[in-house]
Design a protein around this motif. Sequence first.
Motif, short mmCIF file in Angstrom:
data_model
loop_
_atom_site.label_atom_id
_atom_site.label_comp_id
_atom_site.label_asym_id
_atom_site.label_seq_id
_atom_site.Cartn_x
_atom_site.Cartn_y
_atom_site.Cartn_z
N GLN A 184 24.26 64.52 56.41
CA GLN A 184 24.42 64.35 54.99
C GLN A 184 25.46 63.25 54.77
O GLN A 184 26.41 63.12 55.54
CB GLN A 184 24.93 65.64 54.35
CG GLN A 184 23.90 66.74 54.23
CD GLN A 184 23.03 66.55 53.01
OE1 GLN A 184 22.02 65.85 53.07
NE2 GLN A 184 23.40 67.17 51.92
N VAL A 185 25.28 62.47 53.73
CA VAL A 185 26.29 61.48 53.36
C VAL A 185 27.29 62.17 52.44
O VAL A 185 26.91 62.72 51.40
CB VAL A 185 25.66 60.28 52.65
CG1 VAL A 185 26.73 59.27 52.26
CG2 VAL A 185 24.61 59.63 53.54
N VAL A 186 28.55 62.18 52.85
CA VAL A 186 29.60 62.80 52.05
C VAL A 186 30.39 61.70 51.33
O VAL A 186 30.89 60.77 51.97
CB VAL A 186 30.56 63.64 52.92
CG1 VAL A 186 31.60 64.33 52.05
CG2 VAL A 186 29.76 64.66 53.73
N LEU A 187 30.46 61.80 50.04
CA LEU A 187 31.12 60.78 49.22
C LEU A 187 32.38 61.37 48.59
O LEU A 187 32.43 62.55 48.25
CB LEU A 187 30.17 60.30 48.11
CG LEU A 187 28.78 59.85 48.57
CD1 LEU A 187 27.92 59.47 47.36
CD2 LEU A 187 28.88 58.68 49.54
N TYR A 188 33.37 60.51 48.42
CA TYR A 188 34.63 60.94 47.81
C TYR A 188 35.20 59.76 47.04
O TYR A 188 34.98 58.59 47.39
CB TYR A 188 35.61 61.40 48.88
CG TYR A 188 36.85 62.10 48.35
CD1 TYR A 188 36.74 63.27 47.61
CD2 TYR A 188 38.12 61.57 48.59
CE1 TYR A 188 37.88 63.91 47.12
CE2 TYR A 188 39.25 62.21 48.11
CZ TYR A 188 39.13 63.37 47.37
OH TYR A 188 40.24 64.01 46.88
N ARG A 189 35.93 60.05 45.99
CA ARG A 189 36.45 58.99 45.13
C ARG A 189 37.84 59.36 44.64
O ARG A 189 38.25 60.51 44.69
CB ARG A 189 35.53 58.78 43.95
CG ARG A 189 35.39 60.00 43.04
CD ARG A 189 34.26 59.83 42.04
NE ARG A 189 34.15 60.93 41.10
CZ ARG A 189 33.52 62.08 41.34
NH1 ARG A 189 32.96 62.27 42.54
NH2 ARG A 189 33.44 63.01 40.42
N GLY A 190 38.54 58.35 44.13
CA GLY A 190 39.85 58.57 43.57
C GLY A 190 39.78 59.14 42.17
O GLY A 190 38.72 59.12 41.52
N PRO A 191 40.90 59.61 41.64
CA PRO A 191 40.91 60.30 40.34
C PRO A 191 40.60 59.41 39.15
O PRO A 191 40.23 59.92 38.08
CB PRO A 191 42.33 60.86 40.26
CG PRO A 191 43.15 60.00 41.17
CD PRO A 191 42.22 59.61 42.29
N ALA A 192 40.75 58.10 39.28
CA ALA A 192 40.53 57.22 38.13
C ALA A 192 39.06 56.83 37.95
O ALA A 192 38.70 56.23 36.94
CB ALA A 192 41.38 55.95 38.27
N VAL A 193 38.22 57.15 38.94
CA VAL A 193 36.83 56.68 38.91
C VAL A 193 35.97 57.59 38.05
O VAL A 193 35.90 58.80 38.26
CB VAL A 193 36.25 56.61 40.34
CG1 VAL A 193 34.79 56.19 40.30
CG2 VAL A 193 37.07 55.66 41.19
N GLU A 194 35.31 57.01 37.09
CA GLU A 194 34.37 57.74 36.21
C GLU A 194 32.95 57.18 36.43
O GLU A 194 32.77 56.06 36.87
CB GLU A 194 34.77 57.54 34.74
CG GLU A 194 36.18 57.98 34.40
CD GLU A 194 36.31 59.51 34.34
OE1 GLU A 194 35.27 60.21 34.45
OE2 GLU A 194 37.45 60.00 34.20
N ASN A 195 31.97 58.00 36.06
CA ASN A 195 30.55 57.64 36.21
C ASN A 195 30.22 57.26 37.65
O ASN A 195 29.57 56.26 37.92
CB ASN A 195 30.17 56.49 35.26
CG ASN A 195 28.65 56.38 35.09
OD1 ASN A 195 27.96 57.39 34.94
ND2 ASN A 195 28.14 55.17 35.13
N ALA A 203 22.29 56.68 33.74
CA ALA A 203 21.78 57.47 34.85
C ALA A 203 22.79 58.52 35.25
O ALA A 203 23.98 58.25 35.36
CB ALA A 203 21.46 56.57 36.03
N GLY A 204 22.29 59.75 35.47
CA GLY A 204 23.17 60.82 35.91
C GLY A 204 23.81 61.59 34.76
O GLY A 204 24.54 62.54 34.97
N GLY A 205 23.56 61.15 33.50
CA GLY A 205 24.01 61.94 32.38
C GLY A 205 25.30 61.46 31.73
O GLY A 205 25.75 62.04 30.75
N ALA A 206 25.94 60.41 32.25
CA ALA A 206 27.16 59.90 31.61
C ALA A 206 26.79 59.21 30.30
O ALA A 206 25.65 58.82 30.08
CB ALA A 206 27.86 58.93 32.55
N LEU A 207 27.72 59.07 29.41
CA LEU A 207 27.45 58.48 28.12
C LEU A 207 27.99 57.06 28.05
O LEU A 207 29.13 56.79 28.42
CB LEU A 207 28.07 59.33 27.01
CG LEU A 207 27.53 60.78 26.93
CD1 LEU A 207 28.25 61.53 25.81
CD2 LEU A 207 26.04 60.79 26.71
#
Length: 564
Positions: A534-545, A6-10
């Motif tokens: 709006q819900v604003v989301l943020y993540r750390g640099p190691a997080v993928e997908n 979902a979302g285009g990740a492989l």
Amino acid sequence: MTLALAGGALAQDAQKGGTLRIVGTADLDHFDPTSGALVTTNNFLRATQRTLISYHASTDEEERIRPVGDLATEVPQPTNGGLTYTFHLREGAMWNTPGGARQITSTDFERGVKRMCNPALGSAMLTYFVSLIDGMDTFCDGFAEVEPTVEAMKAYIEENDISGITQPDDLTVDITLSETAGDFIYMVSLPTSAPAPIEVLDYMPDGPEYRENFIASGPYTPVDYVPDASLTLARNPAWSAEADPLRAANVDNIEITFGIQPDAAIQQLQAGDADMVYDITIPPAILSLLTATADDKVMTMSAGRTAFLFINTVSDNNGGALKDLRVRQALNYAIDKTALVQQMGGPAMAQPQSGIFGAGVLGYHDFDLYPSEGDAGDPEKARALLAEAGYPDGITLKMPYRNQNNQPEIAQTIQAAMAEAGITLELTPVTASDYYSKFMTNPRNTEEGAWDIAPVGWAPDWVGGAARSVFQPQFTFDGRHQTYNYTDYNNPEANEVAKQAINATTPEEAARLWAQVDELVMADAPVVPYYSEQVVLYRGPAVENFQPYALGGQGDWTNVWLNR
């Protein structure tokens, strides 16, 4: 062949292993899916429990709100004139019981629904199901008379059935409704309708023993918990990817640390010391910096979330002043919505709100029964209404607020606007973990006047056609007190139009009818809406997908992986 997620990740990119580190301010409200109510808790339940229906985590707005089978092999079409839904359960979907892995069955589903109306700790979502599933109201009325002990509740559940739920076999559930409901499929995506293994009947709902003996059906299970401090989830050995189309379970462990303030949490994400947040709103100053630098780890999603003041029309404070419509209208005129939008970070993050349905909910429309220039409030109109109601010198009201994120600043902004209209607010901070669970949902606090107006928020309990999940739990009363309808507010005319909306055959007709409901409620002024966000989301640099899970308003813990 490469599989797309979902979302285009492989799928070939996914990395297994590692510990996902999540930081938050307040503890979970409940472990037990029956009583879990907060949007943030849905992320924990996504990881640990399965429901009949759920959603793909996705950055695609349409895919994110499209119901799909979770425990059910597919989304069924109703039969019997739209009254009966037949769900087929997946083979291989298991409980991690003390005796080993065991198949989740149709009987487990009915047991989960039965637990919703237990007299010790029921479900905030009960109102959706109790009069809709045939025979559930009778079952729940009988359960209300049972002594709230483990033994008595277990006996009642085992000796009584809900006539509208039957099991042709262990992997088939037939649910018959008392009336057609186009949104029923969305309702069984709620964690409160999750199946329950028979073992949980030996514990008080969500009590310490329940938590210590937690039985998971999702890919993770709690292994270490320190209240208000930390929670660690580890892999559930009974779960299998082959029987779960929605959760990849890439990381080995999930560690949540509570008690972290927003500024510190974002700093930890930026430094790579944490990966995701739990219940934290990004402070506006930090958000402005992140957007100014075009940080690609910032993401927004609409979720129909609204913020408003609930008005206590039950207590006799000030001679019962808030029972007077004119006083409630004065509060609606006094609020400065524009200042509150700025407090949230500006128009990109929030917009002024004048009704009970937020943007993105079918029925939301542009109207305002209490208008002011630039949505900045009309203190003169408010003063005139107060004088007409017999309060020419103004009025003093008690307002609690959550001592979390930007809520103290929000409270002060509300206080300043009300003061312009002659309304003095006495502010009382309440810890975030207690605000709803112990303070606002305690009927005695309402009846005895511990609060007069209170800032609260609401997000639809499901996604898609979700107007019922805003209206029914907060603005209807059928003789059973609902957890988040603090004053037992009820409007029979609005109820009748809502019933028509629920049974509408087209989205256009449903939207028109729900819009009427919104205006009927706001004519009574039981609340003071001020913004939708709006819900604003943020993540750390190691997080993928990082794919948002709609019911949790956050990236899906069960599908991210770590690049470190």
